[in-house]
Design an enzyme around this catalytic site. Structure first.
Site, PDB file in Angstrom:
ATOM      1  N   TYR A   1       0.698  -1.291  -0.243  1.00  0.00           N
ATOM      2  CA  TYR A   1       0.110   0.060  -0.146  1.00  0.00           C
ATOM      3  C   TYR A   1       0.989   1.233  -0.024  1.00  0.00           C
ATOM      4  CZ  TYR A   1       1.112   1.079   5.030  1.00  0.00           C
ATOM      5  OH  TYR A   1       1.381   1.231   6.150  1.00  0.00           O
TER       6      TYR A   1
ATOM      7  N   GLU B   1      12.156   2.965  14.071  1.00  0.00           N
ATOM      8  CA  GLU B   1      11.072   3.786  13.661  1.00  0.00           C
ATOM      9  C   GLU B   1       9.752   3.793  14.367  1.00  0.00           C
ATOM     10  OE1 GLU B   1       9.623   2.966   9.663  1.00  0.00           O
ATOM     11  OE2 GLU B   1       9.776   0.781   9.935  1.00  0.00           O
TER      12      GLU B   1
ATOM     13  N   LEU C   1      11.199   1.517   7.264  1.00  0.00           N
ATOM     14  CA  LEU C   1      10.514   1.610   5.952  1.00  0.00           C
ATOM     15  C   LEU C   1      11.537   3.030   5.465  1.00  0.00           C
ATOM     16  CD1 LEU C   1       7.969   1.145   3.792  1.00  0.00           C
ATOM     17  CD2 LEU C   1       7.064   3.124   4.974  1.00  0.00           C
TER      18      LEU C   1
ATOM     19  N   LYS D   1       6.388  -2.075   1.885  1.00  0.00           N
ATOM     20  CA  LYS D   1       5.220  -1.519   2.567  1.00  0.00           C
ATOM     21  C   LYS D   1       3.944  -2.224   2.535  1.00  0.00           C
ATOM     22  CE  LYS D   1       3.249   3.201   3.301  1.00  0.00           C
ATOM     23  NZ  LYS D   1       3.422   3.175   4.574  1.00  0.00           N
TER      24      LYS D   1
ATOM     25  N   ARG E   1      -7.812 -20.285  -1.344  1.00  0.00           N
ATOM     26  CA  ARG E   1      -6.821 -20.075  -0.463  1.00  0.00           C
ATOM     27  C   ARG E   1      -5.569 -21.096  -0.342  1.00  0.00           C
ATOM     28  NH1 ARG E   1      -5.246 -21.280   4.814  1.00  0.00           N
ATOM     29  NH2 ARG E   1      -4.335 -19.671   6.011  1.00  0.00           N
TER      30      ARG E   1
ATOM     31  N   HIS F   1      -1.153 -21.361   0.336  1.00  0.00           N
ATOM     32  CA  HIS F   1      -0.003 -20.430   0.666  1.00  0.00           C
ATOM     33  C   HIS F   1       0.690 -19.827  -0.350  1.00  0.00           C
ATOM     34  CE1 HIS F   1      -1.293 -21.354   4.618  1.00  0.00           C
ATOM     35  NE2 HIS F   1      -0.564 -20.657   5.233  1.00  0.00           N
TER      36      HIS F   1
ATOM     37  N   ARG G   1       8.155   3.895  -4.896  1.00  0.00           N
ATOM     38  CA  ARG G   1       8.327   3.115  -3.769  1.00  0.00           C
ATOM     39  C   ARG G   1       7.245   1.897  -3.862  1.00  0.00           C
ATOM     40  NH1 ARG G   1       7.470   5.293   2.154  1.00  0.00           N
ATOM     41  NH2 ARG G   1       5.288   5.369   1.413  1.00  0.00           N
TER      42      ARG G   1
END
Ligand code: PDD
Length: 299
Positions: free
Chosen positions: A33, A182, A207, A149, A100, A102, A52
């Site tokens: 995101y 951070e 990040l 991210k 579903r 993995h 990014r």
């Protein structure tokens, strides 16, 4: 105020916006995101956010859903439809929908795209920065790829909740060696007693914040000593100033760490000046670009 989201090619009413139950973003946090500030109805630092995003997608081998330019058009359209002047636009790209399992699904699975926008007036954020904020510290218990991210943010969520319970604004993660990495959604900075501006390097444990990168450019142009190095919690406690950065907070001074005042407990001069300088240094995108809007409208 209308609330409209963009989900997988459609602009839909926010309350009806939904994803599939087997979207891998939902099942595995298999998604990345970006949060971009909106000011004057325009995207701030769009190009760096897109770069990014590309990197995050590449690291996870998620196929880019469309070009950065097309995504930019969608972001603007969501901002426009929601009439956001001061606020944020949120973009999430998931690996897509698949039964579903993995392991990655077949390459043909289309990535999912979600975009929302929200007004967040500047005045209260400026007032908060004038007062300064408190942080608490927590052990950094996150995975080692926090440079990506992703939406896998549970340690950040729990730490932020702990901060709230302590009436603090943010929680700083501290690693096993006692270094501040951070915040849960912000980068961490101090100004040392001899005037150096210090923030952790991006080679591990943090990040690479866009606000951080823009501020580094500002600092390089100014007559301020800049040190990209790790700093220990003990050093932060004895610092002349501390502050945090992110798209939503810009530069926000920190006045208390774990309940103890930083210096005299008032926002520092350097942080306050940098907040202003950052605002002037940001890349402000044009309100509109691109000939066509790559989405259908249900409303
Ligand atoms: N957070 N560190 C973490 C863990 C973050 O989640 C963020 C951003 C930052 C600052 O990055 P930037 O300057 O690019 O906003 C640092 C966003 C705002 C969020 O999750 O809401």
């Amino acid at each position: 105020m209308p609330r409209i989201a963009y989900v997988n090619g459609r602009y839909v009413a926010h309350r009806e916006a939904a994803v599939h139950v087997e979207d891998r973003g939902l099942q595995f946090a298999d998604a990345v995101y970006e949060v971009c500030e909106v000011r004057g109805g325009r995207l701030i630092d769009e190009h760096r956010h897109m770069a990014r995003l590309d990197r995050s997608l590449g690291e996870l081998r998620i196929r880019p859903p469309m070009t950065s330019a097309a995504l930019g058009v969608v972001l603007r359209e969501v901002v426009r439809r929601n009439r956001v002047i001061e606020g944020i636009v949120y973009l999430q790209v998931t690996r897509g929908v698949a039964p579903r399992d993995h392991g990655f699904p077949a390459a043909a699975v289309r990535p999912g795209v979600i975009v929302t926008a929200r007004a967040m007036p500047l005045a209260p954020r400026d007032a908060r920065a004038k007062r300064g904020v408190s942080v608490i510290t927590v052990a950094d218990n996150r995975w080692q790829r926090v440079d990506i991210k992703t939406t896998g943010l549970l340690p950040n969520v729990l730490a932020k909740e702990k901060a709230r319970a302590a009436s603090a604004f943010e929680a700083w993660f501290v690693d096993e060696d006692g270094y501040v990495t951070e915040g849960t959604s912000t980068n961490a900075w101090i100004v040392t007693t001899d005037g150096a501006v210090v923030t952790a390097p991006t080679d591990r444990g943090i990040l690479s914040g866009i606000t951080r990168a823009v501020l580094l450019d500002v600092l390089r142009r100014r007559d301020l000593r800049l040190e990209e190095r790790r700093f220990a919690l003990a050093e932060a406690r004895g610092a002349r100033e501390a502050f945090l950065t992110s798209a939503t907070t810009a530069v926000t001074p920190i006045v208390r760490i774990d309940g103890r005042a930083v210096a005299d407990g008032r926002p520092g001069r350097v942080a306050s000046e940098l907040r202003q300088a950052l605002r002037e240094a940001a890349e402000v995108a044009p309100a509109w670009s691109g000939p066509r809007n790559p989405g259908r409208s249900d409303i």
